[in-house]
Design a protein around this motif. Structure first.
Motif, PDB file in Angstrom:
ATOM      1  N   ALA A 145      15.348   2.366  -3.292  1.00  0.00           N
ATOM      2  CA  ALA A 145      14.128   3.167  -3.419  1.00  0.00           C
ATOM      3  C   ALA A 145      14.026   4.145  -2.252  1.00  0.00           C
ATOM      4  O   ALA A 145      14.834   4.102  -1.319  1.00  0.00           O
ATOM      5  CB  ALA A 145      12.893   2.275  -3.462  1.00  0.00           C
TER       6      ALA A 145
ATOM      7  N   GLN B 213       9.064  -4.929  -0.384  1.00  0.00           N
ATOM      8  CA  GLN B 213      10.010  -3.799  -0.431  1.00  0.00           C
ATOM      9  C   GLN B 213      10.084  -3.077   0.916  1.00  0.00           C
ATOM     10  O   GLN B 213      11.172  -2.755   1.385  1.00  0.00           O
ATOM     11  CB  GLN B 213       9.592  -2.789  -1.514  1.00  0.00           C
ATOM     12  CG  GLN B 213       9.642  -3.321  -2.922  1.00  0.00           C
ATOM     13  CD  GLN B 213      11.004  -3.842  -3.281  1.00  0.00           C
ATOM     14  OE1 GLN B 213      11.190  -5.034  -3.471  1.00  0.00           O
ATOM     15  NE2 GLN B 213      11.983  -2.958  -3.352  1.00  0.00           N
TER      16      GLN B 213
ATOM     17  N   SER C 203       3.938   3.568   4.354  1.00  0.00           N
ATOM     18  CA  SER C 203       3.538   4.645   3.442  1.00  0.00           C
ATOM     19  C   SER C 203       2.739   5.681   4.230  1.00  0.00           C
ATOM     20  O   SER C 203       2.600   5.557   5.450  1.00  0.00           O
ATOM     21  CB  SER C 203       2.734   4.086   2.269  1.00  0.00           C
ATOM     22  OG  SER C 203       2.547   5.091   1.281  1.00  0.00           O
TER      23      SER C 203
ATOM     24  N   VAL D 215       1.783   6.996  -7.382  1.00  0.00           N
ATOM     25  CA  VAL D 215       1.136   6.856  -6.077  1.00  0.00           C
ATOM     26  C   VAL D 215       0.644   5.428  -5.865  1.00  0.00           C
ATOM     27  O   VAL D 215      -0.158   4.910  -6.641  1.00  0.00           O
ATOM     28  CB  VAL D 215      -0.082   7.802  -5.955  1.00  0.00           C
ATOM     29  CG1 VAL D 215      -0.865   7.511  -4.682  1.00  0.00           C
ATOM     30  CG2 VAL D 215       0.368   9.246  -5.956  1.00  0.00           C
ATOM     31  N   GLY D 216       1.172   4.799  -4.817  1.00  0.00           N
ATOM     32  CA  GLY D 216       0.604   3.545  -4.325  1.00  0.00           C
ATOM     33  C   GLY D 216      -0.194   3.933  -3.096  1.00  0.00           C
ATOM     34  O   GLY D 216      -1.369   4.277  -3.156  1.00  0.00           O
ATOM     35  N   GLY D 217       0.491   3.937  -1.945  1.00  0.00           N
ATOM     36  CA  GLY D 217      -0.096   4.545  -0.742  1.00  0.00           C
ATOM     37  C   GLY D 217       0.113   6.054  -0.774  1.00  0.00           C
ATOM     38  O   GLY D 217      -0.674   6.820  -0.252  1.00  0.00           O
ATOM     39  N   GLY D 218       1.239   6.460  -1.387  1.00  0.00           N
ATOM     40  CA  GLY D 218       1.480   7.887  -1.602  1.00  0.00           C
ATOM     41  C   GLY D 218       2.699   8.480  -0.925  1.00  0.00           C
ATOM     42  O   GLY D 218       2.818   9.697  -0.839  1.00  0.00           O
ATOM     43  N   SER D 219       3.662   7.661  -0.470  1.00  0.00           N
ATOM     44  CA  SER D 219       4.747   8.254   0.318  1.00  0.00           C
ATOM     45  C   SER D 219       5.796   8.966  -0.533  1.00  0.00           C
ATOM     46  O   SER D 219       6.275  10.033  -0.146  1.00  0.00           O
ATOM     47  CB  SER D 219       5.407   7.213   1.228  1.00  0.00           C
ATOM     48  OG  SER D 219       6.150   6.273   0.502  1.00  0.00           O
ATOM     49  N   ASN D 220       6.152   8.398  -1.706  1.00  0.00           N
ATOM     50  CA  ASN D 220       7.160   9.120  -2.499  1.00  0.00           C
ATOM     51  C   ASN D 220       6.543  10.399  -3.063  1.00  0.00           C
ATOM     52  O   ASN D 220       7.217  11.427  -3.166  1.00  0.00           O
ATOM     53  CB  ASN D 220       7.810   8.206  -3.553  1.00  0.00           C
ATOM     54  CG  ASN D 220       7.073   8.116  -4.876  1.00  0.00           C
ATOM     55  OD1 ASN D 220       7.288   8.917  -5.777  1.00  0.00           O
ATOM     56  ND2 ASN D 220       6.169   7.146  -5.003  1.00  0.00           N
TER      57      ASN D 220
ATOM     58  N   LEU E  92       2.237  -0.505  -6.385  1.00  0.00           N
ATOM     59  CA  LEU E  92       1.077   0.367  -6.621  1.00  0.00           C
ATOM     60  C   LEU E  92      -0.232  -0.391  -6.400  1.00  0.00           C
ATOM     61  O   LEU E  92      -1.322   0.163  -6.534  1.00  0.00           O
ATOM     62  CB  LEU E  92       1.104   0.933  -8.049  1.00  0.00           C
ATOM     63  CG  LEU E  92       2.339   1.749  -8.429  1.00  0.00           C
ATOM     64  CD1 LEU E  92       2.165   2.366  -9.812  1.00  0.00           C
ATOM     65  CD2 LEU E  92       2.646   2.838  -7.403  1.00  0.00           C
TER      66      LEU E  92
ATOM     67  N   GLU F  18       6.853   0.641 -10.770  1.00  0.00           N
ATOM     68  CA  GLU F  18       6.058   1.699 -10.122  1.00  0.00           C
ATOM     69  C   GLU F  18       6.437   3.050 -10.735  1.00  0.00           C
ATOM     70  O   GLU F  18       5.593   3.813 -11.207  1.00  0.00           O
ATOM     71  CB  GLU F  18       6.350   1.748  -8.606  1.00  0.00           C
ATOM     72  CG  GLU F  18       5.830   0.571  -7.797  1.00  0.00           C
ATOM     73  CD  GLU F  18       6.792  -0.600  -7.805  1.00  0.00           C
ATOM     74  OE1 GLU F  18       7.811  -0.522  -8.525  1.00  0.00           O
ATOM     75  OE2 GLU F  18       6.524  -1.593  -7.106  1.00  0.00           O
TER      76      GLU F  18
ATOM     77  N   SER G 291      11.363   7.004  -8.171  1.00  0.00           N
ATOM     78  CA  SER G 291      11.223   6.448  -6.818  1.00  0.00           C
ATOM     79  C   SER G 291      12.055   5.206  -6.560  1.00  0.00           C
ATOM     80  O   SER G 291      12.444   4.963  -5.416  1.00  0.00           O
ATOM     81  CB  SER G 291       9.748   6.165  -6.525  1.00  0.00           C
ATOM     82  OG  SER G 291       9.202   5.291  -7.488  1.00  0.00           O
ATOM     83  N   GLY G 292      12.348   4.414  -7.596  1.00  0.00           N
ATOM     84  CA  GLY G 292      13.122   3.201  -7.330  1.00  0.00           C
ATOM     85  C   GLY G 292      13.736   2.595  -8.573  1.00  0.00           C
ATOM     86  O   GLY G 292      13.346   2.927  -9.696  1.00  0.00           O
TER      87      GLY G 292
ATOM     88  N   LYS H 123      14.600  -5.228  -9.059  1.00  0.00           N
ATOM     89  CA  LYS H 123      13.623  -6.133  -8.457  1.00  0.00           C
ATOM     90  C   LYS H 123      12.573  -6.575  -9.467  1.00  0.00           C
ATOM     91  O   LYS H 123      11.883  -7.562  -9.249  1.00  0.00           O
ATOM     92  CB  LYS H 123      12.938  -5.442  -7.273  1.00  0.00           C
ATOM     93  CG  LYS H 123      12.014  -4.305  -7.686  1.00  0.00           C
ATOM     94  CD  LYS H 123      11.336  -3.620  -6.518  1.00  0.00           C
ATOM     95  CE  LYS H 123      10.500  -2.430  -6.956  1.00  0.00           C
ATOM     96  NZ  LYS H 123       9.358  -2.747  -7.841  1.00  0.00           N
TER      97      LYS H 123
HETATM   98  C1  LIG Z   1       6.672   1.082  -2.675  1.00  0.00           C
HETATM   99  C2  LIG Z   1       7.033   1.823  -3.894  1.00  0.00           C
HETATM  100  C3  LIG Z   1       6.170   2.786  -4.468  1.00  0.00           C
HETATM  101  C4  LIG Z   1       4.783   3.058  -3.945  1.00  0.00           C
HETATM  102  O1  LIG Z   1       4.698   3.478  -2.630  1.00  0.00           O
HETATM  103  P1  LIG Z   1       4.373   4.999  -2.247  1.00  0.00           P
HETATM  104  O2  LIG Z   1       4.135   4.957  -0.787  1.00  0.00           O
HETATM  105  O3  LIG Z   1       3.161   5.394  -3.026  1.00  0.00           O
HETATM  106  O4  LIG Z   1       5.553   5.799  -2.633  1.00  0.00           O
HETATM  107  C5  LIG Z   1       6.606   3.496  -5.563  1.00  0.00           C
HETATM  108  N1  LIG Z   1       7.822   3.274  -6.112  1.00  0.00           N
HETATM  109  C6  LIG Z   1       8.671   2.349  -5.612  1.00  0.00           C
HETATM  110  C7  LIG Z   1       9.985   2.151  -6.265  1.00  0.00           C
HETATM  111  C8  LIG Z   1       8.304   1.594  -4.484  1.00  0.00           C
HETATM  112  O5  LIG Z   1       9.156   0.675  -4.012  1.00  0.00           O
END
Ligand SMILES: *Cc1c(COP(=O)(O)O)cnc(C)c1O
Length: 396
Positions: free
Chosen positions: A90, A119, A195, A237-242, A310, A356, A380-381, A385
């Motif tokens: 990821a 993760q 994130s 978007v979870g925290g939002g980094s990707n 998420l 996610e 994103s991943g 898992k």
């Molecule tokens: C952790 C994760 C996310 C969510 O985290 P963000 O900070 O929002 O990117 C999304 N996709 C995958 C595959 C993750 O492991």
């Protein structure tokens, strides 16, 4: 790097969101980071070391793949940015690589992190093994029981996993433990946040490390389509980094439409959801002022999503600002919609996405695009898992 109105200002704010709301005793640690991070990130030697690791260890640049069968079905030119092909599966490693090299430059010998699903803990343990640094990962007691394979991975990588026994025994409590550790070890320890959340400068720091995603896309799309700019960019978007990483170099290109996809869980208003932009109110989480899911008296509420990544009750302050200014359109996708999209992508493109990521893929059933629209989705991943969740859900 160029600054736009969507980037953090000198005070650490995105519009009204952000800042550093931290206990007095944490101030020296955060201040040391704030004073040094831009200097270090702009140092050519630092960039050289990070870029070399991203290339030879992580496997960057990741491909930008034109998904032909998916494009034919949904009537748009759909490209997938293959972050699932990064080492450890990821995008999270883009950030932990950057932060471990930063920690080394700051003279730190010991790394701490918090993790929910595990993760980010695995991505942190990985880079600590790579650099021979001591690694302590805080994880809620309940999460340790739920995420046994990731706990085993972290242990194999040499990390110490410390259970958080307080409160709901999940991510929030693990974060509290990590902060307590950092206060006790201000000199030799760096805290790797996973994130675009936390006190300033973390959201900006993590966004910069993830911005390699959109930097690569500009080049790759130019080669494939003769333009750097797609019509749409989509990310979960979870925290939002990707999402921050894939939006980054397009934030001030206003003709590129940006779409963020949150987890609606069992339905936005079901009480079992993580659609923070729809349900959240302004509050403080993780040391930053942002949108937070909370009860009327301000208690942070437990989020829910079938995808552990998420399942977070806030969004980073950058995204709160992007939501409020309408620069980014926020959509939400339920568990069921995501699971169906995940299996459809597997069968049509031979790519099993993380659940996610499947949330971002799911929008094609609802959103209509024009045939010539170029739509880039952050893959994103990978879904390895999540195999057990897929097995249970579809009775495979
Ligand atoms: C952790 C994760 C996310 C969510 O985290 P963000 O900070 O929002 O990117 C999304 N996709 C995958 C595959 C993750 O492991």
């Amino acid at each position: 790097m160029q600054k736009t109105s969507y980037q953090v200002n000198e005070k650490g704010y995105y519009g009204e969101f952000g800042g550093a709301f931290i206990p007095e005793m944490l101030y020296p640690n955060v201040e040391e980071l704030r004073q040094n991070y831009l200097k270090i990130l702009n140092d050519p030697d630092f960039q050289k070391e990070v870029n070399q690791l991203l290339k030879n260890y992580v496997g960057r640049p990741t491909p930008l793949y034109f998904a032909k069968r998916f494009s034919d079905k949904y009537g748009a030119k759909i490209y997938l940015k293959r972050e699932d092909l990064c080492h450890t599966g990821a995008h999270k490693i883009n950030n932990t690589i950057g932060q471990i090299v930063l920690a080394k430059r700051l003279g730190k010998k010991r790394i701490i992190a918090e993790t929910g699903a595990g993760q980010h803990g695995v991505a942190t343990a990985t880079v600590c093994a790579l650099m021979g640094m001591k690694c302590i990962v805080y994880m809620g007691d309940i999460d340790i029981k739920r995420q046994a394979p990731n706990v085993a991975r972290m242990k194999m990588l040499g990390a110490t996993v410390i259970p958080a026994h307080s409160g709901s025994k999940t991510l929030k409590d693990a974060t509290n433990e990590a902060i307590r550790d950092w206060i006790s070890n201000p000199i030799n320890t760096h805290y790797i946040i996973g994130s675009v959340v936390g006190p300033h400068p973390y959201p900006d720091l993590v966004a910069r490390f993830q911005s390699v995603i959109s930097k690569e896309i500009k080049q790759q799309l130019l080669e494939a389509e003769g333009t750097e700019n797609p019509d749409y960019v989509v990310a979960c978007v979870g925290g939002g980094s990707n999402a921050a990483g894939i939006f980054y170099h397009y934030l001030d290109r206003l003709n590129v439409k940006l779409i963020a996809v949150e987890a609606a869980g069992k339905g936005i208003h079901s009480g079992k959801s993580a659609a923070t932009s729809q349900l959240g109110k302004i509050g403080i989480i993780h040391g930053s002022k942002t949108l937070v899911m909370q009860s009327p008296d301000g208690q942070i509420t437990e989020p829910y999503s079938i995808s552990a990544g998420l399942d977070y009750p806030g969004i980073g302050p950058m995204h709160a600002h992007l939501f409020q200014t309408k620069r980014v359109q926020f959509l939400s996708v339920t568990d069921d919609q995501a699971m169906l999209a995940g299996i459809e992508l597997s069968k049509m493109e031979g790519i099993i996405p993380a659940i996610e990521t499947a949330h971002a893929i799911a929008i094609f059933k609802e959103q209509k695009f024009k045939k010539d629209d170029i739509v880039v989705v952050n893959l994103s991943g990978r879904g390895d898992k999540d195999l057990n969740t897929y097995i249970k859900y579809f009775n495979l």
